[in-house]
Write an enzyme that holds these catalytic residues in place. Structure first.
Site, PDB file in Angstrom:
ATOM      1  N   SER A   1       2.111   4.432   1.418  1.00  0.00           N
ATOM      2  CA  SER A   1       1.715   3.932   0.095  1.00  0.00           C
ATOM      3  C   SER A   1       2.488   2.671  -0.224  1.00  0.00           C
ATOM      4  O   SER A   1       3.272   2.623  -1.170  1.00  0.00           O
ATOM      5  CB  SER A   1       1.932   5.022  -0.954  1.00  0.00           C
ATOM      6  OG  SER A   1       1.102   6.114  -0.646  1.00  0.00           O
ATOM      7  N   GLY A   2       2.259   1.653   0.604  1.00  0.00           N
ATOM      8  CA  GLY A   2       2.840   0.343   0.359  1.00  0.00           C
ATOM      9  C   GLY A   2       1.831  -0.507  -0.399  1.00  0.00           C
ATOM     10  O   GLY A   2       1.233  -0.054  -1.385  1.00  0.00           O
TER      11      GLY A   2
ATOM     12  N   GLY B   1      -2.000   0.651   0.361  1.00  0.00           N
ATOM     13  CA  GLY B   1      -2.093   2.077   0.034  1.00  0.00           C
ATOM     14  C   GLY B   1      -2.035   2.325  -1.462  1.00  0.00           C
ATOM     15  O   GLY B   1      -2.800   3.125  -2.001  1.00  0.00           O
TER      16      GLY B   1
ATOM     17  N   ASN C   1      -4.816  -3.323  10.415  1.00  0.00           N
ATOM     18  CA  ASN C   1      -5.073  -4.455  11.301  1.00  0.00           C
ATOM     19  C   ASN C   1      -4.576  -4.114  12.702  1.00  0.00           C
ATOM     20  O   ASN C   1      -3.652  -3.324  12.867  1.00  0.00           O
ATOM     21  CB  ASN C   1      -4.318  -5.688  10.807  1.00  0.00           C
ATOM     22  CG  ASN C   1      -5.059  -6.381   9.667  1.00  0.00           C
ATOM     23  OD1 ASN C   1      -6.279  -6.294   9.555  1.00  0.00           O
ATOM     24  ND2 ASN C   1      -4.316  -7.081   8.824  1.00  0.00           N
TER      25      ASN C   1
ATOM     26  N   ALA D   1      -3.222  -7.379  -0.507  1.00  0.00           N
ATOM     27  CA  ALA D   1      -2.321  -6.642  -1.393  1.00  0.00           C
ATOM     28  C   ALA D   1      -0.885  -7.017  -1.083  1.00  0.00           C
ATOM     29  O   ALA D   1      -0.588  -7.537  -0.009  1.00  0.00           O
ATOM     30  CB  ALA D   1      -2.524  -5.141  -1.184  1.00  0.00           C
TER      31      ALA D   1
ATOM     32  N   LYS E   1     -11.720  -9.324  13.351  1.00  0.00           N
ATOM     33  CA  LYS E   1     -10.567  -9.380  12.444  1.00  0.00           C
ATOM     34  C   LYS E   1      -9.293  -9.623  13.251  1.00  0.00           C
ATOM     35  O   LYS E   1      -8.389 -10.351  12.822  1.00  0.00           O
ATOM     36  CB  LYS E   1     -10.479  -8.063  11.642  1.00  0.00           C
ATOM     37  CG  LYS E   1      -9.343  -7.999  10.637  1.00  0.00           C
ATOM     38  CD  LYS E   1      -9.821  -8.168   9.217  1.00  0.00           C
ATOM     39  CE  LYS E   1      -8.730  -8.472   8.209  1.00  0.00           C
ATOM     40  NZ  LYS E   1      -8.027  -7.322   7.689  1.00  0.00           N
TER      41      LYS E   1
ATOM     42  N   ASN F   1      -2.688 -15.842  11.607  1.00  0.00           N
ATOM     43  CA  ASN F   1      -1.401 -15.215  11.276  1.00  0.00           C
ATOM     44  C   ASN F   1      -0.321 -15.662  12.243  1.00  0.00           C
ATOM     45  O   ASN F   1       0.765 -16.072  11.851  1.00  0.00           O
ATOM     46  CB  ASN F   1      -1.522 -13.687  11.350  1.00  0.00           C
ATOM     47  CG  ASN F   1      -2.198 -13.113  10.146  1.00  0.00           C
ATOM     48  OD1 ASN F   1      -3.089 -13.729   9.580  1.00  0.00           O
ATOM     49  ND2 ASN F   1      -1.779 -11.931   9.739  1.00  0.00           N
TER      50      ASN F   1
ATOM     51  N   SER G   1      -0.156 -12.909   6.249  1.00  0.00           N
ATOM     52  CA  SER G   1       0.832 -11.824   6.117  1.00  0.00           C
ATOM     53  C   SER G   1       1.925 -11.881   7.184  1.00  0.00           C
ATOM     54  O   SER G   1       3.067 -11.507   6.911  1.00  0.00           O
ATOM     55  CB  SER G   1       0.131 -10.474   6.140  1.00  0.00           C
ATOM     56  OG  SER G   1      -0.563 -10.325   7.353  1.00  0.00           O
TER      57      SER G   1
ATOM     58  N   GLU H   1       3.214  -7.400  13.291  1.00  0.00           N
ATOM     59  CA  GLU H   1       2.298  -6.526  14.045  1.00  0.00           C
ATOM     60  C   GLU H   1       1.817  -7.196  15.344  1.00  0.00           C
ATOM     61  O   GLU H   1       0.802  -6.811  15.898  1.00  0.00           O
ATOM     62  CB  GLU H   1       1.096  -6.149  13.156  1.00  0.00           C
ATOM     63  CG  GLU H   1       1.474  -5.301  11.940  1.00  0.00           C
ATOM     64  CD  GLU H   1       0.281  -4.934  11.058  1.00  0.00           C
ATOM     65  OE1 GLU H   1      -0.403  -5.864  10.570  1.00  0.00           O
ATOM     66  OE2 GLU H   1       0.039  -3.738  10.853  1.00  0.00           O
TER      67      GLU H   1
HETATM   68  P1  NAD Z   1       3.108  -2.061   3.746  1.00  0.00           P
HETATM   69  O1  NAD Z   1       4.247  -2.350   4.667  1.00  0.00           O
HETATM   70  O2  NAD Z   1       3.110  -2.678   2.390  1.00  0.00           O
HETATM   71  O3  NAD Z   1       2.979  -0.490   3.534  1.00  0.00           O
HETATM   72  C1  NAD Z   1       3.234   0.459   4.541  1.00  0.00           C
HETATM   73  C2  NAD Z   1       3.940   1.640   3.879  1.00  0.00           C
HETATM   74  O4  NAD Z   1       3.991   2.708   4.822  1.00  0.00           O
HETATM   75  C3  NAD Z   1       5.385   1.329   3.464  1.00  0.00           C
HETATM   76  O5  NAD Z   1       5.549   1.600   2.077  1.00  0.00           O
HETATM   77  C4  NAD Z   1       6.237   2.250   4.352  1.00  0.00           C
HETATM   78  O6  NAD Z   1       7.385   2.730   3.662  1.00  0.00           O
HETATM   79  C5  NAD Z   1       5.251   3.364   4.665  1.00  0.00           C
HETATM   80  N1  NAD Z   1       5.532   4.076   5.929  1.00  0.00           N
HETATM   81  C6  NAD Z   1       5.482   3.579   7.179  1.00  0.00           C
HETATM   82  N2  NAD Z   1       5.736   4.551   8.081  1.00  0.00           N
HETATM   83  C7  NAD Z   1       5.959   5.686   7.370  1.00  0.00           C
HETATM   84  C8  NAD Z   1       6.245   7.034   7.721  1.00  0.00           C
HETATM   85  N3  NAD Z   1       6.372   7.440   8.990  1.00  0.00           N
HETATM   86  N4  NAD Z   1       6.399   7.948   6.722  1.00  0.00           N
HETATM   87  C9  NAD Z   1       6.266   7.579   5.443  1.00  0.00           C
HETATM   88  N5  NAD Z   1       5.980   6.321   5.049  1.00  0.00           N
HETATM   89  C10 NAD Z   1       5.817   5.385   5.995  1.00  0.00           C
HETATM   90  O7  NAD Z   1       1.796  -2.443   4.567  1.00  0.00           O
HETATM   91  P2  NAD Z   1       0.402  -3.028   3.994  1.00  0.00           P
HETATM   92  O8  NAD Z   1       0.561  -4.472   3.684  1.00  0.00           O
HETATM   93  O9  NAD Z   1      -0.122  -2.100   2.952  1.00  0.00           O
HETATM   94  O10 NAD Z   1      -0.495  -2.953   5.301  1.00  0.00           O
HETATM   95  C11 NAD Z   1      -0.965  -1.734   5.859  1.00  0.00           C
HETATM   96  C12 NAD Z   1      -1.947  -2.091   6.981  1.00  0.00           C
HETATM   97  O11 NAD Z   1      -3.086  -2.738   6.416  1.00  0.00           O
HETATM   98  C13 NAD Z   1      -1.397  -3.057   8.035  1.00  0.00           C
HETATM   99  O12 NAD Z   1      -1.959  -2.784   9.280  1.00  0.00           O
HETATM  100  C14 NAD Z   1      -1.893  -4.418   7.537  1.00  0.00           C
HETATM  101  O13 NAD Z   1      -1.987  -5.393   8.554  1.00  0.00           O
HETATM  102  C15 NAD Z   1      -3.258  -4.023   7.023  1.00  0.00           C
HETATM  103  N6  NAD Z   1      -3.781  -4.948   6.017  1.00  0.00           N
HETATM  104  C16 NAD Z   1      -2.965  -5.370   5.006  1.00  0.00           C
HETATM  105  C17 NAD Z   1      -3.497  -6.243   4.052  1.00  0.00           C
HETATM  106  C18 NAD Z   1      -2.627  -6.723   2.925  1.00  0.00           C
HETATM  107  O14 NAD Z   1      -3.056  -7.671   2.238  1.00  0.00           O
HETATM  108  N7  NAD Z   1      -1.467  -6.141   2.655  1.00  0.00           N
HETATM  109  C19 NAD Z   1      -4.841  -6.643   4.134  1.00  0.00           C
HETATM  110  C20 NAD Z   1      -5.643  -6.153   5.159  1.00  0.00           C
HETATM  111  C21 NAD Z   1      -5.100  -5.293   6.110  1.00  0.00           C
END
Ligand code: NAD
Length: 312
Positions: free
Chosen positions: A8-9, A12, A103, A129, A185, A193, A257, A269
């Site tokens: 839930s980053g 999420g 991704n 996000a 993608k 990136n 990102s 990544e």
């Molecule tokens: P993020 O780093 O903000 O969030 C990931 C979360 O997962 C973190 O809060 C971390 O603490 C948690 N986490 C990781 N491993 C864990 C575990 N074993 N147990 C509990 N918690 C755990 O990442 P994001 O930016 O939300 O990206 C997530 C995915 O989506 C990535 O693959 C990214 O490339 C893709 N994505 C992101 C965006 C964006 O704009 N952020 C857009 C499209 C795709």
């Protein structure tokens, strides 16, 4: 429907917030203490396209949740997927659908070690996000979220998730070839990136450089060759480069990102993008020198900055 957000980053929280706001029973899962504490204390604050909204959300560490879920969205970074799957294995039942919008390449194989293929739904999203502070995030864009069932017999389940996403304002779309969307993608992430991260600049500056054509052709050709040999996906190199250039015109001022990961001292990544192409190409006896070099340079940059790679 009982939905868990595993990771839930940035994305999420945005997805969890909109799903709960639209009537789903959502549980956020994460292991980041300050974030959990802030959400428990103040609610989750998400600014959706400029409008700040606050909502009480259930948030736990994965081992604290005992009940099986109907649906789990995995939203870790690519290198966190395996460890997340290990920590949520106990809430995955025979009927639990696991949806992966990460991704990068190769996630289906990782998921298959923990979930029956009939329950895996793969997808991509162009929502963006970010995290502003523990418990405070933003979500921008209109989507879409494209997804497809991995087992051809399970279309109805994927359509149901598409409907839930639509009703939540997340713009779900059923894809008849999500594997193609995923590869395309990956080309975006493997060029924009990676190059912006390496050259420490915006998309428009990279795309205005005199060597952009040879860099794009080098990288995209290697992605396209592997996509065809490994997954029988036909990515037209010229068409993909045109797509990338059109996209660059729209989002030129942006630092992608991977650039932000390095700026915030987070591992990238890259091993699931250019690195995955370089590794898999070797297995098929193909050459991928561009992808290998880009991967080596990004890892060198991570090391120079003192960022530890979680999968080394
Ligand atoms: P993020 O780093 O903000 O969030 C990931 C979360 O997962 C973190 O809060 C971390 O603490 C948690 N986490 C990781 N491993 C864990 C575990 N074993 N147990 C509990 N918690 C755990 O990442 P994001 O930016 O939300 O990206 C997530 C995915 O989506 C990535 O693959 C990214 O490339 C893709 N994505 C992101 C965006 C964006 O704009 N952020 C857009 C499209 C795709």
């Amino acid at each position: 429907m009982k939905i868990a957000i595993a990771g839930s980053g940035a994305l999420g929280c945005g997805f969890g917030h909109l799903l709960k706001k639209n009537g789903q029973e959502v549980t956020l899962l994460d292991n980041w203490d300050d974030h959990i504490e802030a959400i428990r204390l103040n609610g989750l604050k998400v600014t959706v396209n400029g409008t700040e909204e606050t909502q009480r959300m259930a948030i736990y560490k994965p081992h604290e949740v005992k009940e099986e879920m109907d649906v789990i969205f995995v939203f870790t970074k690519a290198m966190g997927l395996k460890s997340m799957m290990e920590s949520i294995a106990h809430i995955i039942g025979d009927q639990t659908k696991v949806i992966c919008l990460l991704n990068g390449l190769g996630h289906l194989r990782t998921l298959e070690a923990y979930v029956d293929k009939k329950n895996i739904i793969m997808g991509t999203t162009v929502w963006t996000a970010g995290i502003d502070a523990p418990g405070v995030t933003h979500l921008n864009g209109q989507g879409p979220v494209e997804l497809q069932n991995s087992d051809p017999e399970e279309t109805a389940a994927a359509l149901k998730i598409v409907e839930i996403l639509k009703n939540s304002g997340l713009n779900g779309v059923y894809s008849s070839n999500v594997n193609y969307t995923t590869w395309r993608k990956a080309c975006v992430n493997g060029t924009m990136n990676a190059l912006c991260a390496l050259l420490d600049t915006t998309i428009e500056k990279v795309f205005a450089s005199s060597t952009i054509d040879s860099m794009l052709t080098g990288i995209v050709s290697e992605f396209a060759t592997l996509a065809e040999v490994q997954d029988n996906i036909k990515l037209d190199v010229e068409e993909t480069i045109t797509y990338l250039k059109n996209l660059a015109d729209k989002v030129g001022a942006h630092y992608p990102s991977m650039h932000q990961d390095l700026a915030n001292m987070r591992p990238t990544e890259i091993d699931f993008l250019n690195g995955a192409v370089a590794e898999a190409s070797k297995r098929f006896g193909l050459q991928a020198p561009y992808c290998q070099k880009v991967t080596d340079l990004i890892h060198a940059k991570e090391e120079i900055l003192g960022i530890e790679s979680p999968i080394k």
